[in-house]
Design a protein around this motif. Structure first.
Motif, PDB file in Angstrom:
ATOM      1  N   UNK A   9      -5.825 -31.186  -3.380  1.00  0.00           N
ATOM      2  CA  UNK A   9      -4.719 -29.595  -3.010  1.00  0.00           C
ATOM      3  C   UNK A   9      -3.627 -29.279  -1.286  1.00  0.00           C
ATOM      4  N   UNK A  10      -4.880 -29.281  -0.769  1.00  0.00           N
ATOM      5  CA  UNK A  10      -3.911 -29.477   0.622  1.00  0.00           C
ATOM      6  C   UNK A  10      -2.759 -30.136   0.916  1.00  0.00           C
ATOM      7  N   UNK A  11      -3.171 -31.135  -0.055  1.00  0.00           N
ATOM      8  CA  UNK A  11      -1.433 -32.203  -0.020  1.00  0.00           C
ATOM      9  C   UNK A  11      -0.471 -32.010  -1.059  1.00  0.00           C
ATOM     10  N   UNK A  12      -1.189 -32.010  -2.057  1.00  0.00           N
ATOM     11  CA  UNK A  12      -0.295 -31.487  -3.054  1.00  0.00           C
ATOM     12  C   UNK A  12       0.009 -32.366  -3.509  1.00  0.00           C
ATOM     13  N   UNK A  23       2.579 -25.909 -19.405  1.00  0.00           N
ATOM     14  CA  UNK A  23       4.290 -26.408 -18.823  1.00  0.00           C
ATOM     15  C   UNK A  23       4.051 -25.869 -18.057  1.00  0.00           C
ATOM     16  N   UNK A  24       3.924 -24.807 -17.351  1.00  0.00           N
ATOM     17  CA  UNK A  24       3.811 -23.844 -15.509  1.00  0.00           C
ATOM     18  C   UNK A  24       3.195 -24.916 -14.768  1.00  0.00           C
ATOM     19  N   UNK A  25       1.802 -24.930 -15.055  1.00  0.00           N
ATOM     20  CA  UNK A  25       0.859 -25.790 -14.854  1.00  0.00           C
ATOM     21  C   UNK A  25       0.476 -26.608 -14.162  1.00  0.00           C
ATOM     22  N   UNK A  26       1.575 -27.719 -15.114  1.00  0.00           N
ATOM     23  CA  UNK A  26       2.426 -29.359 -14.684  1.00  0.00           C
ATOM     24  C   UNK A  26       2.838 -29.038 -13.915  1.00  0.00           C
ATOM     25  N   UNK A  27       3.724 -27.859 -13.766  1.00  0.00           N
ATOM     26  CA  UNK A  27       4.661 -28.751 -12.301  1.00  0.00           C
ATOM     27  C   UNK A  27       4.794 -27.156 -11.323  1.00  0.00           C
ATOM     28  N   UNK A  74      -7.295 -23.007  -9.771  1.00  0.00           N
ATOM     29  CA  UNK A  74      -7.242 -22.056  -9.522  1.00  0.00           C
ATOM     30  C   UNK A  74      -8.095 -20.717  -8.943  1.00  0.00           C
ATOM     31  N   UNK A  75      -9.352 -22.153  -8.490  1.00  0.00           N
ATOM     32  CA  UNK A  75     -10.679 -21.173  -8.013  1.00  0.00           C
ATOM     33  C   UNK A  75     -11.108 -19.728  -8.370  1.00  0.00           C
ATOM     34  N   UNK A  76     -10.421 -19.176  -9.460  1.00  0.00           N
ATOM     35  CA  UNK A  76     -11.127 -17.783  -9.581  1.00  0.00           C
ATOM     36  C   UNK A  76     -12.543 -18.190 -10.581  1.00  0.00           C
ATOM     37  N   UNK A  77     -13.331 -18.657 -10.007  1.00  0.00           N
ATOM     38  CA  UNK A  77     -15.086 -19.147 -10.893  1.00  0.00           C
ATOM     39  C   UNK A  77     -15.150 -18.161 -11.868  1.00  0.00           C
ATOM     40  N   UNK A  78     -15.330 -16.762 -10.805  1.00  0.00           N
ATOM     41  CA  UNK A  78     -15.983 -15.796 -12.118  1.00  0.00           C
ATOM     42  C   UNK A  78     -14.961 -15.017 -13.228  1.00  0.00           C
ATOM     43  N   UNK A  79     -13.826 -15.400 -12.908  1.00  0.00           N
ATOM     44  CA  UNK A  79     -12.285 -15.301 -13.994  1.00  0.00           C
ATOM     45  C   UNK A  79     -13.005 -15.800 -15.418  1.00  0.00           C
ATOM     46  N   UNK A  80     -12.655 -17.453 -14.549  1.00  0.00           N
ATOM     47  CA  UNK A  80     -13.123 -18.484 -15.538  1.00  0.00           C
ATOM     48  C   UNK A  80     -14.070 -18.593 -16.390  1.00  0.00           C
TER      49      UNK A  80
END
Length: 401
Positions: A378-381, A87-91, A125-131
């Motif tokens: 991402x830049x334009x939301x 939910x939080x990711x979606x909003x 979120x572009x946290x590729x190593x953690x992903x």
């Protein structure tokens, strides 16, 4: 026969519920109190299903209301917190989504579904190593069944990070675990095309045709490009004909009729791959190799030091003479060069924008400026499912921070 199976299923459900009923006694008069341990979890799961359904329809208010009720019924249920994370990711609340995922993992750290979903979220979120770490943890759980899907997720994440070799490795693993997974085969076909391995791409195309029950316009367009690159124009035209007949209103069909599919998504991927190869070549050229020489004797060291000190003395004494002789413009020239560099840097850092014209899509804009579509979103939301209108101003470079 179907009705019988339905009855058996219903009976099994009832038996399952009965197995969760426990009996306790009050302290005073030993009156039995019947409690159903599974009822709260079932209520919570029903609320979660409702909440996610509302979220899919865009009704975020009802979605959150049902998720809150699920949390009140079963605050320690892992699915409650993963649903909140979604939910939080979606909003657009990534920090709250992270907290929800961490809460779910604090309850059950080896839940493979949570680990996989958390990995997908971190990749966005572009946290590729953690992903990568989270998804590999999910795969390592022995009871996890969706290994092929997690490997496919890993591959797509590595593609976003321009780690093409890793992406190929994980796609191979995905196909090994599920040889009939058409989407993974299509991704591999696209990757082989990007790396100019056209023969290998053609082999994966044949596997895709065997695995799929329904062609996609992306696959037909890619097949056309694969055969065209090999000079097999007759076969390529057959795929183009299928594309136009089966999907006449698709972007790919219109692009074929307008410009012979000059650039498709796989071509954008190919440009990104070529850019990474050039970067690697430049990096290799810039590596400095130190040539070892015999140890310098004490006498040689002294001579070197004396020579260096003489050079420093000469430089210090000659500088004023050069200024007196009218050689100061060299300093002015240096300042002009510095100003020019500063000016160029300022111009390069300015945010580029694109005004939407008739026929523009996020995909066509990303190809025009050779920018990843996710970066533009991402830049334009905005999302790729969100329509853009003529006259909209779209940022095609990272905004200033």
């Amino acid at each position: 026969m179907d009705k019988f199976l339905n009855k058996v299923t219903l009976l099994l459900c009832c038996l399952g519920l009965a197995g969760c009923v426990t009996q306790t006694y009050e302290n005073d008069n030993h009156t039995p109190v019947v409690q159903n341990e599974s009822s709260n979890n079932e209520i919570a799961m029903t609320r979660i299903s409702l909440g996610l359904g509302y979220l899919k329809m865009g009704n975020t208010t009802q979605a959150k209301l049902n998720l809150e009720k699920a949390k009140r019924s079963a605050p320690h249920l892992v699915q409650v917190h993963t649903a909140f994370a979604h939910y939080y990711d979606t909003v657009g609340e990534p920090e709250l989504a992270t907290q929800a995922y961490e809460k779910a993992l604090s309850i059950k750290g080896d839940d493979p579904d949570t680990l996989n979903n958390y990995g997908v979220f971190l990749c966005k979120q572009e946290k590729y190593e953690l992903a990568e770490k989270q998804m590999l943890k999910a795969i390592a759980v022995p009871s996890y069944l969706l290994v092929a899907q997690s490997y496919e997720n890993l591959a797509l994440c590595q593609l976003d990070a321009d780690a093409f070799d890793k992406a190929e490795h994980y796609l191979s693993k995905s196909i090994q675990h599920s040889p009939s997974n058409a989407t993974a085969i299509l991704h591999m076909m696209r990757l082989q095309y990007a790396k100019k391995n056209y023969v290998s791409a053609q082999q994966y195309l044949k596997r895709y045709e065997k695995a799929t029950r329904r062609f996609l316009p992306e696959a037909l367009a890619l097949a056309y490009k694969i055969y065209s690159k090999q000079g097999k124009t007759k076969v390529a035209k057959n795929y183009a004909s299928m594309l136009v007949k089966m999907f006449p209103n698709s972007f790919q069909a219109r692009a074929f009729l307008l410009n012979d599919l000059a650039s498709i998504e796989a071509d954008v991927l190919a440009k990104r791959y070529a850019a990474t190869q050039q970067t690697q070549v430049v990096t290799k050229k810039k590596k400095r190799f130190v040539k070892l020489s015999p140890k310098t004797t004490t006498a040689n060291k002294k001579t070197t030091l004396n020579t260096a000190s003489n050079l420093n003395t000469n430089t210090a004494t000659s500088a004023p003479e050069n200024t007196k002789n009218g050689n100061a413009p060299t300093q002015n020239s240096a300042s002009k060069v510095t100003q020019q560099i500063d000016s160029n840097t300022k111009q390069a850092s300015e945010v580029l924008t694109h005004t939407v014209a008739k026929g523009d899509t996020l995909f066509s804009i990303s190809m025009l400026y050779n920018v990843h579509m996710k970066a533009i979103e991402r830049w334009n939301n905005i999302s790729r499912n969100q329509p853009i209108k003529i006259g909209d101003v779209i940022m095609v470079a990272a905004p200033k921070k």
